[in-house]
Design a protein around this motif. Sequence first.
Motif, PDB file in Angstrom:
ATOM      1  N   SER A 130      -2.290   3.686   5.999  1.00 19.59           N
ATOM      2  CA  SER A 130      -1.753   4.316   7.234  1.00 19.59           C
ATOM      3  C   SER A 130      -0.951   3.194   7.985  1.00 19.59           C
ATOM      4  CB  SER A 130      -3.095   4.752   8.149  1.00 19.59           C
ATOM      5  OG  SER A 130      -3.569   5.690   7.691  1.00 19.59           O
ATOM      6  N   LEU A 131      -1.223   2.061   7.748  1.00 22.26           N
ATOM      7  CA  LEU A 131      -0.650   0.695   8.654  1.00 22.26           C
ATOM      8  C   LEU A 131       0.569   0.342   7.911  1.00 22.26           C
ATOM      9  CD1 LEU A 131      -3.370  -1.665   9.523  1.00 22.26           C
ATOM     10  CD2 LEU A 131      -1.963  -0.469  11.225  1.00 22.26           C
ATOM     11  N   THR A 167       5.146   7.920  -3.744  1.00 17.84           N
ATOM     12  CA  THR A 167       6.031   8.834  -3.396  1.00 17.84           C
ATOM     13  C   THR A 167       5.433   9.764  -2.091  1.00 17.84           C
ATOM     14  OG1 THR A 167       6.861   9.266  -5.545  1.00 17.84           O
ATOM     15  CG2 THR A 167       7.343  11.148  -3.703  1.00 17.84           C
ATOM     16  N   VAL A 168       6.188   9.899  -0.999  1.00 12.78           N
ATOM     17  CA  VAL A 168       5.710  10.510   0.100  1.00 12.78           C
ATOM     18  C   VAL A 168       6.512  11.871  -0.053  1.00 12.78           C
ATOM     19  CG1 VAL A 168       5.780  10.486   2.762  1.00 12.78           C
ATOM     20  CG2 VAL A 168       5.411   8.496   1.457  1.00 12.78           C
ATOM     21  N   ALA A 169       5.637  12.910   0.328  1.00 11.71           N
ATOM     22  CA  ALA A 169       6.477  14.095   0.604  1.00 11.71           C
ATOM     23  C   ALA A 169       6.405  14.576   1.980  1.00 11.71           C
ATOM     24  CB  ALA A 169       5.615  15.358   0.064  1.00 11.71           C
ATOM     25  N   VAL A 170       7.672  14.609   2.703  1.00 11.77           N
ATOM     26  CA  VAL A 170       7.540  14.941   4.061  1.00 11.77           C
ATOM     27  C   VAL A 170       7.957  16.292   4.514  1.00 11.77           C
ATOM     28  CG1 VAL A 170       8.844  14.414   6.330  1.00 11.77           C
ATOM     29  CG2 VAL A 170       8.345  12.626   4.715  1.00 11.77           C
ATOM     30  N   LEU A 171       6.790  17.142   4.905  1.00 12.82           N
ATOM     31  CA  LEU A 171       6.937  18.507   4.712  1.00 12.82           C
ATOM     32  C   LEU A 171       7.317  18.841   6.111  1.00 12.82           C
ATOM     33  CD1 LEU A 171       3.433  19.863   3.280  1.00 12.82           C
ATOM     34  CD2 LEU A 171       5.728  19.145   2.294  1.00 12.82           C
ATOM     35  N   TYR A 213       0.921  -1.146  -0.151  1.00 14.69           N
ATOM     36  CA  TYR A 213       0.027  -0.039   0.045  1.00 14.69           C
ATOM     37  C   TYR A 213       0.701   1.347   0.182  1.00 14.69           C
ATOM     38  CZ  TYR A 213      -4.051  -2.705   0.713  1.00 14.69           C
ATOM     39  OH  TYR A 213      -5.409  -3.354   0.425  1.00 14.69           O
ATOM     40  N   ILE A 214       2.373   1.158   0.094  1.00 21.44           N
ATOM     41  CA  ILE A 214       3.002   2.182   0.263  1.00 21.44           C
ATOM     42  C   ILE A 214       4.214   2.284  -0.718  1.00 21.44           C
ATOM     43  CG2 ILE A 214       4.594   1.573   2.204  1.00 21.44           C
ATOM     44  CD1 ILE A 214       4.499   4.495   3.031  1.00 21.44           C
TER      45      ILE A 214
END
Length: 349
Positions: A171-172, A26-30, A21-22
């Motif tokens: 989320s998990l 792409t994750v943007a970490v602000l 699921y991930i």
Amino acid sequence: MTDKSKFTQPIYHDEDADSSYIEDKTVAVLGYGSQGHAHAQNLDDSGVDVVVGLQEGSSTRKAVEQDGLRVATPVEAAAEADIVSVLVPDTVQPAVYEAIAPELDAGDTLQFAHGFNIHYGQIEPPTDVDVTMVAPKSPGHLVRRNYEAGEGTPALIAIEQDYSGEAKQESLAYAQAIGCARAGVLQTSFQEEVESDLFGEQAVLCGGVTSLVKHGFETLVDNGYSPEMAYFECLNELKLIVDLMYEGGHAEMWNSVSDTAEFGGLTRGDRIVDENVRENMEEVLEEVQNGEFAREWITENQAGRPSYEQRRDAEMNHQIEDVGGRLRSLFAWADEDEETETPEAPADD
Ligand code: NDP
Ligand code: MG
């Protein structure tokens, strides 16, 4: 193994999470502060594509590059991301959100580590995104350190909006990628997380405890006892007591102190923190629930924090700070690494 059946709700671990699921997202970490640096590095080490979002002139940009991660502006990062993890300070989140909002595509995820701005309507996301929370229950430095040690930090997840129908699995998977599912993940709601967090820090952790300590200190000093003795009794020893409670609950604390301390505490404690205190707690909780505290804090920030600064000054100038500063220099640990942290600091701010 933890016996999950003994909890009042499910506790999720690695085996309950599905990294698919991930892994292609792409994750943007602000933000690259306490939580941001830990999430970004742990995600990267777990093989997730990460881009850190920081302002053009940010002094933190160098650290991101030194850690081998990509950095872009928050807007650029949000534009290429599927998951936008909002890890800038709570008070600046609404402004950062305004800037990145146009970059949220249908089906993207807007994710938080604390629910204040969503719960109190300071950020109002479109209906076609997922709005989630993954909130480690410790400062970011421990989230990173535990991950590197092959361990984890317990975390909360919450789903405010589930457009994709996959918000919980995602989320998990995120919680797993930052190492939290190694320790255990509990599901809550934005409302429960925010209200219990604000109440806890106001009534017990930050507000209640310092007030109790100051009243104890002042009572002794006003009655002619030396400030040094009052400091040791009312502040210094608190750590020893709290460590016992942290390790083994009230039972371990009561078992470890003398019978005299136990009898005195058991017979006097409820006279100090009595029904009036309980009523005050109910009032404080009500102000959290009805939004009065949130409105006060938002207005305070808009006004440039005058009351905050004034109360802060008064706190710094209390006699206990002066005597404590001098006494702490007697302890060997006072010279040690200043970065040594206490676990379980309150979640936000
Ligand atoms: P920090 O105060 O550590 O965040 C600082 C980071 O935010 C810096 O990288 C800073 O960059 C960046 N930043 C500040 N203003 C802006 C802006 N306008 N635009 C872009 N970047 C900006 O935050 P925390 O990690 O403490 O908190 C983040 C979230 O996590 C909050 O929601 C908090 O409640 C939650 N949380 C925090 C915990 C903790 O232990 N700290 C625990 C659990 C949850 P720059 O150098 O450019 O200023
Ligand atoms: Mg908190």
